[in-house]
Design a protein around this motif. Structure first.
Motif, short mmCIF file in Angstrom:
data_model
loop_
_atom_site.label_atom_id
_atom_site.label_comp_id
_atom_site.label_asym_id
_atom_site.label_seq_id
_atom_site.Cartn_x
_atom_site.Cartn_y
_atom_site.Cartn_z
N THR A 88 -4.55 -10.59 -0.54
CA THR A 88 -3.77 -9.69 0.31
C THR A 88 -2.46 -10.33 0.75
O THR A 88 -1.54 -9.61 1.18
CB THR A 88 -4.58 -9.33 1.58
OG1 THR A 88 -4.93 -10.54 2.28
CG2 THR A 88 -5.84 -8.56 1.21
N PRO A 142 -11.40 -13.89 5.34
CA PRO A 142 -11.26 -13.46 6.73
C PRO A 142 -12.04 -14.33 7.71
O PRO A 142 -11.66 -14.45 8.86
CB PRO A 142 -11.80 -12.03 6.72
CG PRO A 142 -11.57 -11.56 5.33
CD PRO A 142 -11.78 -12.78 4.47
N ASP A 148 -9.33 -10.57 1.11
CA ASP A 148 -10.20 -9.74 1.95
C ASP A 148 -11.66 -10.07 1.62
O ASP A 148 -11.93 -11.02 0.89
CB ASP A 148 -9.88 -8.25 1.77
CG ASP A 148 -10.10 -7.74 0.35
OD1 ASP A 148 -10.76 -8.43 -0.46
OD2 ASP A 148 -9.60 -6.64 0.04
N ASP A 149 -12.58 -9.29 2.15
CA ASP A 149 -14.01 -9.56 1.94
C ASP A 149 -14.44 -9.44 0.49
O ASP A 149 -15.47 -9.99 0.09
CB ASP A 149 -14.86 -8.64 2.81
CG ASP A 149 -14.76 -8.99 4.29
OD1 ASP A 149 -14.59 -10.19 4.60
OD2 ASP A 149 -14.83 -8.07 5.12
#
Length: 104
Positions: free
Chosen positions: A99, A75, A93-94
């Motif tokens: 994703t 991100p 994602d983190d």
């Protein structure tokens, strides 16, 4: 040169330098794509969505997609805007869960 002008120049230089850096992980280019002439095919690796991205998985995905390069995009990754049809992108994602998978 007044203080406001100096500050503006320093800020502009810092923003320019930040735009030139990247934190995206990249794999080395392959000697030849999996399917020569077809380029990157993201649909071949859509099944990876939901898995944890690792350097090993990135290389495996690159080969399966027929891409010459691949990268993991977090991100906070800064990316360039040029399109490269031979490059596979794994958006995560983190927690590094994939994703989105795309070429470009």
């Amino acid at each position: 040169m007044n203080l406001k002008t100096r500050f503006s120049l320093i800020l502009a230089a810092a923003l320019f330098a930040a735009g030139c850096s990247s934190t995206a992980e990249k794999s080395e280019p392959a000697t030849k794509p999996a399917e020569p002439g077809l380029g990157c095919t993201s649909s071949a690796v859509q099944h990876l969505e939901g898995k944890i991205a690792t350097p090993e998985l990135l290389e495996q995905a690159r080969q399966q997609a027929g891409a010459s390069t691949a990268r993991i995009l977090t991100p906070s990754s800064m990316v360039t805007l040029e399109y490269n049809g031979q490059r596979l992108n794994l958006n995560v994602d983190d927690q590094r869960v994939i994703t989105r998978v795309s070429c470009g």
